[in-house]
Design a protein around this motif. Structure first.
Motif, mmCIF file in Angstrom:
data_model
loop_
_atom_site.group_PDB
_atom_site.id
_atom_site.type_symbol
_atom_site.label_atom_id
_atom_site.label_comp_id
_atom_site.label_asym_id
_atom_site.label_seq_id
_atom_site.Cartn_x
_atom_site.Cartn_y
_atom_site.Cartn_z
ATOM 1 N N GLU A 108 0.820 -1.211 0.000
ATOM 2 C CA GLU A 108 0.000 0.000 0.000
ATOM 3 C C GLU A 108 0.855 1.264 0.000
ATOM 4 O O GLU A 108 0.308 2.373 0.008
ATOM 5 C CB GLU A 108 -0.957 -0.012 1.193
ATOM 6 C CG GLU A 108 -2.029 -1.090 1.066
ATOM 7 C CD GLU A 108 -3.132 -0.968 2.090
ATOM 8 O OE1 GLU A 108 -2.967 -0.191 3.059
ATOM 9 O OE2 GLU A 108 -4.166 -1.640 1.932
ATOM 10 N N SER A 124 -3.068 2.134 -3.723
ATOM 11 C CA SER A 124 -3.110 0.673 -3.790
ATOM 12 C C SER A 124 -3.764 0.170 -2.513
ATOM 13 O O SER A 124 -3.515 0.695 -1.436
ATOM 14 C CB SER A 124 -1.706 0.088 -3.958
ATOM 15 O OG SER A 124 -0.817 0.570 -2.977
ATOM 16 N N ARG A 125 -4.617 -0.836 -2.672
ATOM 17 C CA ARG A 125 -5.351 -1.392 -1.545
ATOM 18 C C ARG A 125 -5.229 -2.908 -1.551
ATOM 19 O O ARG A 125 -5.345 -3.534 -2.591
ATOM 20 C CB ARG A 125 -6.832 -0.993 -1.609
ATOM 21 C CG ARG A 125 -7.095 0.458 -1.240
ATOM 22 C CD ARG A 125 -6.897 0.679 0.249
ATOM 23 N NE ARG A 125 -7.125 2.065 0.639
ATOM 24 C CZ ARG A 125 -6.173 2.971 0.748
ATOM 25 N NH1 ARG A 125 -4.911 2.640 0.477
ATOM 26 N NH2 ARG A 125 -6.448 4.196 1.122
#
Length: 837
Positions: free
Chosen positions: A125, A137-138
């Motif tokens: 992330e 980003s996850r």
């Protein structure tokens, strides 16, 4: 592009193959360096890949990762040749992989098997710190998936994947699985660890049972010493392999100075093994190797149960029951409404204004203006022509279009869009805070109790019981039951509601729903139903051509009044079917009206004030008061008359005041005139606040004002004109007749026939939260009683190992069964007029 950093010539390096003076552990992955050791900045590494990752992290200012212990077990990747992933930039391949892409940004999701801890999540992330052009980003930890958004002009897809591979997180890119849902479940390693522990437990018990039954004296001390050493050998793979996950997690926790539950478990295992090995080697006893193997066996059984339970809790995998989107499909027999589960690649879909594109598709017919705010969080509609690709998650912002699907529906992608940050509400989640606070303190409290118990018994002269109490306390204590109470209770509540047509964005919505004390209703499409409405025309006689043009414009809208008017006009004899190509320049102003060009003529439907603002003259005969909602109709700027839509109040709406009285404040907001004030006053009662002539901004301001007074507001609207109010409310419920149109700003998608059952839904939410607290109490009682008995030295470690997962099973069973029982009142055929639990 290779992301490997160049070597630093100023730092001495041990050449590959050179003998190291001592065996060292790799600074990056923790593996033994063996006879080959590389050095950078006075740190040892096992391979060039780990060196490259270290230099990347150092250059990006991310050396904090090593203090988190997040790189243990993840060796640095070797991206190989610079063009290894170039095939991902081939348009045909790229199109299959990406979820969304335009000239500004691209979104892609990968399955990454190497994700194994919180530090992995932190690193993935924070990719934006390592490479410019990467945005958000996850990570979905349970599914081992990462979703990455990056700037299309700045970085290629192959470069993103190369960066991930260089860090040791290479995505799973099997071509046969690109369009398939990734399989999930229990890892092969966990099954092997469980098998090793079970094998050692069973065989150790065969030897130990003789001592338990007093039969070892028959064979003498030689046999006893031999069996003890055999048990020691059997225990080693259990300690080193079956318990590997606990050692890694405990070590990572200590390095990060985080109190994780694996720390006392690891300490207990070490104490049992150390005491047992001492007794066997010195010949003083048989030790407790059977207890240690049994302990690991039952702990790993608990892990299997927990992972299977979390897999069951992943509600987004069953989109047929969770994500209720339906669409219109055109087939040989005409148009039909179908669920997402019935769609196949190549189907032709008919989409109206405001409807969602459920899967990647190509435009076949019509004028597409696609708003990707649902995907990107930014509302910048883009025009698409016939043959162009339209990504899933886009919303049609113009008139009627037809598209042909080119990809299967991705249920996890759609539900992730609904839960993305752009639509997240900053509301405190009290249960989560309680759980996290308890868990953070739990480990240190348990360690203190274990040490105090051991010292107390040693001081009393019973060192054996002190050792037993120490290990038993460390093993029996478990915060897992408390941690599972909320997700399983609220998750089961989400599924129960989904089965009766109430779809929650996520389980925590139920918690906020339980705190609601003010319910605000929209009128049209919420308390009234288009299907039961009566439509009348007042004005000049409509020609078949004008009726067809008005029907074409109304059909392109999903507003409840538009739907009813389109149905009424289409049923007239002589009205030809609407053709999507004939409707152009479509636009809809929420709360005002719709307009478009049909066969070269400007056609509009809307309120009288909106018509007047656009310069249309309204005849006096059609501008007076009337019962129900009124919709003006104009062609080429000339108002032909108005539609009167009246009646159609939903069945059992009169139950709402009785169900909500005394516990909730009620308000009605309507964009129509107040001709029906008396009618709704009688339906909702004297205590309800009624406001008419309310536009979208007025509704939003009303909700905000109530929140500023400290009220927790549930807004119930149609999801179109009420999008702003739904977004502002603590809980927004979008009421839908056809579940193809809903607001992403809503927290709940509410099937229209469930509106009268709202008191029962609120009562069920409160019961669910009460059951969460009951689960907390059950977990607390287990720990108090278990700790008291264990500290007294009355429990053996193996019994504690059985009790530990048993507590989780008990809490989960209680949460699921009790919540399902509480939800029985919501089943069809039952009615709830009492909102109090």
């Amino acid at each position: 592009m290779s992301t490997r950093a160049p070597k630093n010539p100023s730092v001495p390096e041990t050449a590959p193959g050179a003998a190291a003076p001592s065996v060292a552990s790799c600074h990056h992955c923790g593996s033994p360096c063996g006879t080959t050791r590389l050095s950078r900045d006075e740190r040892d590494f096992c391979c060039q890949g780990c060196v490259a990752v270290f230099e990347i992290l150092k250059a990006g200012g991310m050396e904090d990762l090593y203090r988190m212990g997040g790189t243990d077990g993840v060796r640095g990747g070797n991206p190989g040749p610079a063009d290894r992933f170039d095939f991902l930039d081939v348009p045909e391949v790229r199109e299959r992989i990406v979820d969304f892409s335009d000239a500004r940004q691209t979104r892609v999701s990968f399955r990454v098997p190497a994700i194994h801890c919180t530090a992995c999540i932190w690193l993935l992330e924070n990719l934006f710190r390592l490479r410019s052009g990467i945005g958000q980003s996850r990570v979905n930890f349970l599914r081992r998936e990462v979703s990455i958004t990056f700037e299309t002009p700045s970085i290629r897809l192959s470069e993103v994947v190369s960066l991930m591979a260089s860090l040791g997180y290479e995505p799973d890119l099997k071509s046969s699985d690109l369009d398939a849902k990734p399989a999930s479940g229990i890892s092969r390693r966990l099954w092997l660890q469980l098998g090793v522990a079970g094998f050692a437990f069973g065989n150790s018990m065969l030897f130990a049972i003789a001592a338990y039954l007093g039969l070892d004296s028959v064979h003498g001390p030689a046999f006893r010493a031999m069996t003890g050493k055999i048990q020691l050998v059997l225990a080693l793979p259990v300690l080193l392999y079956s318990a590997l996950g606990y050692w890694q997690a405990a070590w990572n926790g200590l390095r990060a100075r985080a109190a994780v539950i694996e720390i006392p478990i690891a300490a207990g295992l070490l104490a049992i093994f150390g005491q047992s090995a001492y007794e066997v080697i010195t010949g003083r006893g048989d030790g407790y190797f059977d207890s240690m193997a049994g302990l690991l066996f039952f702990l790993l059984c608990g892990q299997v149960f927990q992972r299977k339970s979390y897999d069951r809790l992943a509600f987004d995998r069953d989109y047929r029951s969770f994500f209720p989107l339906a669409v219109t499909r055109r087939g040989v027999a005409g148009e039909e409404r179908v669920a997402l589960s019935q769609l196949a690649v190549g189907d032709t879909l008919v989409l109206r204004h405001g409807e969602l594109v459920p899967a990647d598709a190509r435009l076949v017919r019509g004028e597409a203006l696609i708003d990707y705010a649902f995907v990107t969080g930014e509302s910048q509609p883009v025009t698409r022509g016939v043959g162009d690709l339209i990504h899933a998650g886009g919303r049609q912002a113009a008139g009627l279009i037809e598209v042909a699907t080119v990809k299967p529906v991705s249920q996890s992608y759609l539900t992730s869009l609904w839960n993305q940050d752009a639509f997240r509400k900053d509301r405190g989640e009290g249960i989560d805070r309680i759980t996290n606070a308890y868990s953070r303190r739990f480990t240190w409290i348990i360690l203190a109790i274990a040490v105090a118990s051991a010292l107390g018994w040693i001081a009393a002269g019973d060192a054996s019981r002190g050792f037993k109490a120490f290990t038993s306390v460390l093993i029996v204590a478990c915060p897992c039951a408390l941690a599972l109470a909320a997700p399983f209770t609220l998750g089961t509540a989400q599924r129960v509601l989904g089965r009766v047509g109430v779809y929650l964005k996520n389980p925590h919505v139920a918690e906020i729903l339980a705190r609601v004390d003010t319910v605000v209703f929209d009128k049209t499409g919420t308390l009234t139903t288009p299907g039961g409405a009566r439509v009348e025309w007042e004005g000049t006689t409509l020609s078949d051509d004008d009726a067809a043009r008005l029907a074409a414009v109304a059909r392109a809208s999903t507003h409840p009044l538009s739907v009813r008017i389109a149905s009424w006009l289409s049923a007239r004899p002589g009205v030809r079917p609407a053709v999507s190509e004939s409707v152009t320049a479509f636009r809809e102003v929420p709360g005002r009206g719709v307009a478009a060009e049909v066969d070269g003529q400007t056609v509009a439907l809307g309120s009288a004030s909106w018509m007047a603002q656009n310069g249309a003259g309204i005849p006096a005969g059609v501008n007076g008061p009337a019962d129900g909602a009124t919709v003006m109709a104009s062609v080429e700027g000339s108002v032909l008359g108005r539609f009167r839509v009246s009646g159609g109040v939903r069945a059992d709406v009169d139950r709402l005041p009785a169900g909500l009285a005394g516990s909730h404040r009620i308000a009605l907001l309507s964009g129509d005139h107040d001709g029906e004030r008396a009618r709704f006053r009688g339906l909702l009662g004297e205590q309800a606040e009624l406001r008419f002539g309310q536009g979208p901004q007025d509704k939003l301001d009303f909700v905000r004002a109530r929140q500023e007074r400290g009220e927790t507001v549930l807004m119930v609207g149609d999801g179109l004109n009420d999008a702003g109010a739904l977004r502002q409310a603590d809980v927004g419920a979008a009421v839908v007749e056809e579940v193809g149109a809903f607001s992403p700003a809503s927290d709940i998608i509410l099937a229209a026939d469930m509106v009268p059952r709202l008191p029962g839904i609120l009562a069920f939410a409160r019961r669910s939260v009460a059951l969460v607290r009951a689960g907390f109490l059950l977990s607390g009682l287990y720990n108090l009683v278990g700790l008291a008995i264990a500290a007294a030295g009355l429990l053996s470690p193996i019994v504690c190992a059985v009790l530990m997962p048993l507590s989780s099973i008990t809490v989960v069973a209680f949460a699921c069964l009790a919540t399902r029982h509480a939800g029985r009142a919501l089943r069809p055929g039952t009615h709830s007029t009492e909102s109090r639990p």
